[in-house]
Design a protein around this motif. Structure first.
Motif, PDB file in Angstrom:
ATOM      1  N   LEU A  66      50.204 -66.248 -39.637  1.00  0.00           N
ATOM      2  CA  LEU A  66      49.038 -66.879 -40.252  1.00  0.00           C
ATOM      3  C   LEU A  66      48.817 -66.200 -41.602  1.00  0.00           C
ATOM      4  O   LEU A  66      48.257 -65.107 -41.684  1.00  0.00           O
ATOM      5  N   LEU A  67      49.290 -66.860 -42.655  1.00  0.00           N
ATOM      6  CA  LEU A  67      49.252 -66.282 -43.993  1.00  0.00           C
ATOM      7  C   LEU A  67      47.820 -66.193 -44.513  1.00  0.00           C
ATOM      8  O   LEU A  67      46.932 -66.929 -44.071  1.00  0.00           O
ATOM      9  N   ASP A  68      47.607 -65.318 -45.482  1.00  0.00           N
ATOM     10  CA  ASP A  68      46.283 -65.186 -46.091  1.00  0.00           C
ATOM     11  C   ASP A  68      45.805 -66.513 -46.670  1.00  0.00           C
ATOM     12  O   ASP A  68      44.637 -66.879 -46.554  1.00  0.00           O
ATOM     13  N   SER A  69      46.729 -67.242 -47.289  1.00  0.00           N
ATOM     14  CA  SER A  69      46.356 -68.537 -47.882  1.00  0.00           C
ATOM     15  C   SER A  69      45.918 -69.526 -46.814  1.00  0.00           C
ATOM     16  O   SER A  69      45.014 -70.338 -47.031  1.00  0.00           O
ATOM     17  N   GLU A  70      46.551 -69.463 -45.628  1.00  0.00           N
ATOM     18  CA  GLU A  70      46.180 -70.358 -44.528  1.00  0.00           C
ATOM     19  C   GLU A  70      44.825 -69.972 -43.947  1.00  0.00           C
ATOM     20  O   GLU A  70      44.038 -70.834 -43.557  1.00  0.00           O
ATOM     21  N   ARG A  71      44.553 -68.680 -43.893  1.00  0.00           N
ATOM     22  CA  ARG A  71      43.241 -68.227 -43.419  1.00  0.00           C
ATOM     23  C   ARG A  71      42.138 -68.752 -44.335  1.00  0.00           C
ATOM     24  O   ARG A  71      41.079 -69.190 -43.873  1.00  0.00           O
TER      25      ARG A  71
END
Length: 355
Positions: A66-71
């Motif tokens: 779960l990438l930072d951008s997805e968070r």
């Protein structure tokens, strides 16, 4: 008193109750709302969903899954996320024809068989106090002494839902293996578990030749699929070729070899092809990916079921795609251990690959 919230799952419009100390995925599975999932430990990214409304605790989601951008975009891994209020989430709901949905339940079983089948591999057979219907290929979560859980694939046919066979590989220092299954667990012991889990399972609607490719104890769910196929063939007939590859390092890792060699003689549609990397067997030697590529330079028109370490599954997937097998016909289950969860090295993020 534990607070309970309402989670609405779109596009189904289904609503489930979820405790604040419960993961969203667990609440959904126990209510029969079947969402994609695999590792259940926040590692693989299969259960990724969008939170449309409400506050959620993301839990121990791996930064690789779960990438930072997805968070920032409002995504969550439902297998580790917990509600902090009423929620609306949007997940990928895709139930295939012929695949039954079995709600997750808590169970208890008694150990009736505990045997060494290969170096550092034990067969554990449990008789359950009540039936647990499951699909061939699914897994259970064993509850360890102390309360932690570990996932293990079911190796027997779904036709006997009161019995569960597991293949457990020893991991040095492992809480589930060195400190329990290979140390203190004994025939007659009572074990707690929950299940069934996993969207990796036999797809009866796909009327095609079958490739079963497993490494190590990745043989377990494939054994379940093959057992169900054998029962289907005995009652309704089966005409398609089924090839089972079992990849290991040395010959003594080929557990249940005699069983599959016997089946190869009995079933005209079945072929057993051991793949041993360090020594020859039946005049062949090599990694399972090498032998598979040699045997099937063109694999189109088949459906493949892959199980084993994440790296082995990923490498096998690449071989099959080069052999012109479409991603939609490659189903996979990767066994993630603690090292994989810590590093995220083997996360496969392609949205094209069906699990």
């Amino acid at each position: 008193m534990t607070t309970t919230y309402t989670v609405r799952v779109e596009p189904l419009g289904a609503e489930v109750s979820c405790r604040e100390d419960q993961t969203v995925l667990d609440a959904c599975l126990r209510e029969g709302v079947w969402l994609p999932h695999a590792c259940t430990h926040g590692t693989c990214g299969t259960c990724k969903a969008i939170v449309l409304d409400g506050d959620i605790d993301l839990g121990s989601a791996s930064p690789f899954a779960l990438l930072d951008s997805e968070r920032e975009e409002g995504c969550a891994l439902l297998c580790v996320a917990r509600p902090r209020g009423d929620l609306v989430v949007e997940g990928e709901v895709d139930i295939e024809d012929g695949v039954e949905v079995h709600p997750v339940r808590d169970h208890r079983g008694r150990v009736v068989t505990l045997e060494e089948v290969a170096p550092d591999v034990r067969r554990v057979v449990l008789d359950l106090t009540r039936p647990m219907p499951f699909n061939a290929g699914q897994y259970v979560q064993l509850v360890l002494p102390g309360g932690d859980t570990r996932p293990y694939s079911i190796a027997n046919s779904p036709s006997d839902p009161r019995r569960i066979e597991l293949h457990v590989r020893r991991h040095p220092g492992g809480a589930a293996t060195d400190r329990w299954v290979f140390k203190d667990l004994a025939v007659g012991d009572e074990v707690a578990l929950s299940g069934p889990y996993g969207t990796f399972s036999w797809r009866p609607a796909r009327d095609k030749p079958v490739l079963l490719v497993g490494t190590g104890t990745g043989l377990a769910p494939l054994a379940s699929i093959l057992a169900q196929l054998g029962e289907t063939a005995a009652t309704a007939g089966w005409e398609h070729e089924v090839v089972l590859y079992h990849g290991v390092a040395t010959k003594d890792g080929l557990y249940d070899r005699e069983r599959y060699e016997r089946l190869q003689q009995e079933l005209p549609w079945f072929s057993y092809r051991p793949a041993v990397s360090r020594e020859p067997v039946n005049g062949r030697q090599g990694r399972v990916t090498d032998l598979l590529a040699k045997d099937f330079p063109r694999a189109s028109g088949r459906v493949a079921y892959l199980c084993g370490s994440p790296r082995a599954v990923e490498d096998t997937m690449k071989v099959l795609m080069r052999a012109r097998l479409f991603p939609r016909d490659i189903l996979r289950e990767g066994f993630f251990d603690s090292a994989d969860r810590a590093s995220g090295t083997h996360v496969v993020r392609s949205p094209l690959i069906r699990r």
